[in-house]
Design a protein around this motif. Structure first.
Motif, PDB file in Angstrom:
ATOM      1  N   ILE A  13     -26.360  32.250  42.454  1.00 52.03           N
ATOM      2  CA  ILE A  13     -27.819  32.157  42.397  1.00 52.03           C
ATOM      3  C   ILE A  13     -28.492  33.484  42.044  1.00 52.03           C
ATOM      4  N   THR A  14     -28.089  34.574  42.657  1.00 49.84           N
ATOM      5  CA  THR A  14     -28.755  35.857  42.399  1.00 49.84           C
ATOM      6  C   THR A  14     -28.556  36.307  40.962  1.00 49.84           C
ATOM      7  N   ASP A  58     -23.958  20.261  41.289  1.00 53.56           N
ATOM      8  CA  ASP A  58     -22.873  21.192  40.980  1.00 53.56           C
ATOM      9  C   ASP A  58     -23.181  22.119  39.817  1.00 53.56           C
ATOM     10  N   GLU A  59     -24.458  22.317  39.514  1.00 56.46           N
ATOM     11  CA  GLU A  59     -24.838  23.304  38.508  1.00 56.46           C
ATOM     12  C   GLU A  59     -25.911  24.210  39.077  1.00 56.46           C
ATOM     13  N   THR A  60     -25.684  25.516  38.998  1.00 52.29           N
ATOM     14  CA  THR A  60     -26.690  26.487  39.395  1.00 52.29           C
ATOM     15  C   THR A  60     -27.483  26.841  38.153  1.00 52.29           C
ATOM     16  N   SER A  61     -28.789  26.556  38.181  1.00 50.49           N
ATOM     17  CA  SER A  61     -29.596  26.817  36.993  1.00 50.49           C
ATOM     18  C   SER A  61     -30.905  27.489  37.372  1.00 50.49           C
ATOM     19  N   GLY A  64     -26.658  20.591  51.321  1.00 51.71           N
ATOM     20  CA  GLY A  64     -26.220  21.986  51.347  1.00 51.71           C
ATOM     21  C   GLY A  64     -26.527  22.704  50.060  1.00 51.71           C
ATOM     22  N   ALA A  65     -26.348  22.019  48.937  1.00 58.44           N
ATOM     23  CA  ALA A  65     -26.649  22.610  47.631  1.00 58.44           C
ATOM     24  C   ALA A  65     -28.146  22.855  47.483  1.00 58.44           C
ATOM     25  N   SER A 113     -21.830  24.095  47.400  1.00 51.92           N
ATOM     26  CA  SER A 113     -22.775  24.983  48.085  1.00 51.92           C
ATOM     27  C   SER A 113     -22.325  26.426  48.017  1.00 51.92           C
ATOM     28  N   ARG A 114     -21.038  26.654  48.236  1.00 52.92           N
ATOM     29  CA  ARG A 114     -20.529  28.040  48.196  1.00 52.92           C
ATOM     30  C   ARG A 114     -20.653  28.639  46.801  1.00 52.92           C
TER      31      ARG A 114
END
Length: 351
Positions: free
Chosen positions: A72-73, A28-31, A103-104, A65-66
């Motif tokens: 991400i970009t 649950d973290e976008t890094s 999914g993530a 995932s959403r």
């Protein structure tokens, strides 16, 4: 095993400087991070989803995932800008291949493959737990053999490293991971998600503890078990309610934390002695737990064992640790093909 792993000649020799952009989206973290030589962090962008998942009482995979798709970009752009580098200067693109939520993971893998293809750069699929272990390399050089105590929401393991990148799993949880146990106990005590920090804070402030069981398993085992301890906490809470008494929240939190940390620390110390480890590494999200840090530090000082603990920012999921682990593969010249697949069951010993 990394799909289509093969030896490839780098533009630089295997022991020369690397500049790795790494992507981490296992939960649950976008890094996204840019790291030089596996330890010099130029940027480490982390977009947390805690507020998003709090209303659900835990991580919802589809929602995670959403959010990764949304973040991400922008995270890639910010990491490159903060690092002060140009995309063509990168040595390779690294990404968490597994384990994690499928999914993530897929969001990160697709982003990494797209970037590697567009830039014509090598791709390195990376193991999430190897990242947690080599987060310690950001702090200090590792001395082998060493022992890693991995404690997180999904993993509780003892990993022996006789040499660099050689992972041997000698102990694991047989049921709940320690972070999972903390969250379940926190929920029973009325704390919101994520509950671990609440239990840790309350335990350190408490003056007395409810005595709870220590689960040692077989005398020679390095495995862990926390489901019985969780049940003991629930029993203590329910007994208080049945008697019409106020729940001794602080005392129960302290009793729980004392039990967990004693077992983790004593098994880790025993493993260090048996396997002749030169260092003990504390790794994973629960490495931020102050009670565990204090108890482990005191025991290591007593035993004369060098202890490495990353700063809090490198304990929780982050891309800098993924770059640190990917640097191992870069030095070997081992990269992944563009047919790399997200693997939620990726085995550490096979990576």
């Amino acid at each position: 095993m990394i799909e289509q792993e093969h030896k490839q000649t780098h533009s630089a020799a295997s022991d020369v400087s690397s500049l790795i952009l790494a992507i981490e989206t296992s939960c649950d973290e976008t890094s996204v991070a840019v790291v030089r030589d596996g330890h010099e962090v130029l940027s480490n962008v982390i977009a947390s989803q805690i507020e998003t998942h709090q209303s659900f009482g835990g991580v919802v995979p589809e929602v995670a995932s959403r959010k990764h798709v949304e973040n991400i970009t922008l995270s890639i752009q910010e990491a490159v800008q903060l690092a002060g580098v140009k995309l063509q200067e990168l040595s390779c693109i690294a990404v968490t291949q597994g384990p994690g939520l499928v999914g993530a993971l897929l969001v990160g893998v697709v982003a990494a493959k797209s970037l590697a293809l567009a830039l014509n750069k090598p791709l390195i699929g990376t193991h999430h737990i190897a990242g947690h272990i080599y987060a310690n390399r950001i702090v200090s050089p590792l001395e082998y053999p060493c022992m890693a105590l991995v404690v997180s929401g999904g993993h509780t393991e003892l990993v022996d490293l006789q040499e660099e990148g050689d992972f041997r799993l000698i102990g694991r949880t047989r049921d709940d991971a320690v972070g999972e146990a903390y969250d379940k106990v926190a929920r029973a005590l009325g704390f919101p998600y994520p509950g671990g920090p609440h239990v840790d804070k309350l335990a350190l402030e408490a003056s007395e503890a409810v005595e709870l069981p220590r689960v040692w398993l077989e005398p020679d085992s390095y495995d862990f078990s926390f489901s019985g301890l969780k049940s003991a906490v629930l029993n203590a809470v329910n007994q208080s309610k049945m008697r019409g008494e106020d729940v001794q929240t602080a005392a129960i939190a302290k009793g729980f934390q004392d039990s967990v940390t004693e077992v983790l620390v004593e098994k880790a110390i025993r493993a260090v002695k048996e396997f002749g480890s030169q260092q003990l590494l504390l790794c994973g999200g629960v490495a931020a737990n102050r009670g565990l840090r204090q108890r482990l530090s005191a025991r290591c000082e007593q035993e004369g064992i060098p202890l490495l603990i990353p700063p809090h920012v490198y304990c929780t999921d982050n891309a800098a640790m993924i770059a640190a682990a990917a640097h191992l593969k870069w030095k070997q010249g081992a990269v992944s093909g563009l047919d790399l697949k997200a693997d939620p069951q990726l085995k550490l010993e096979e990576w």
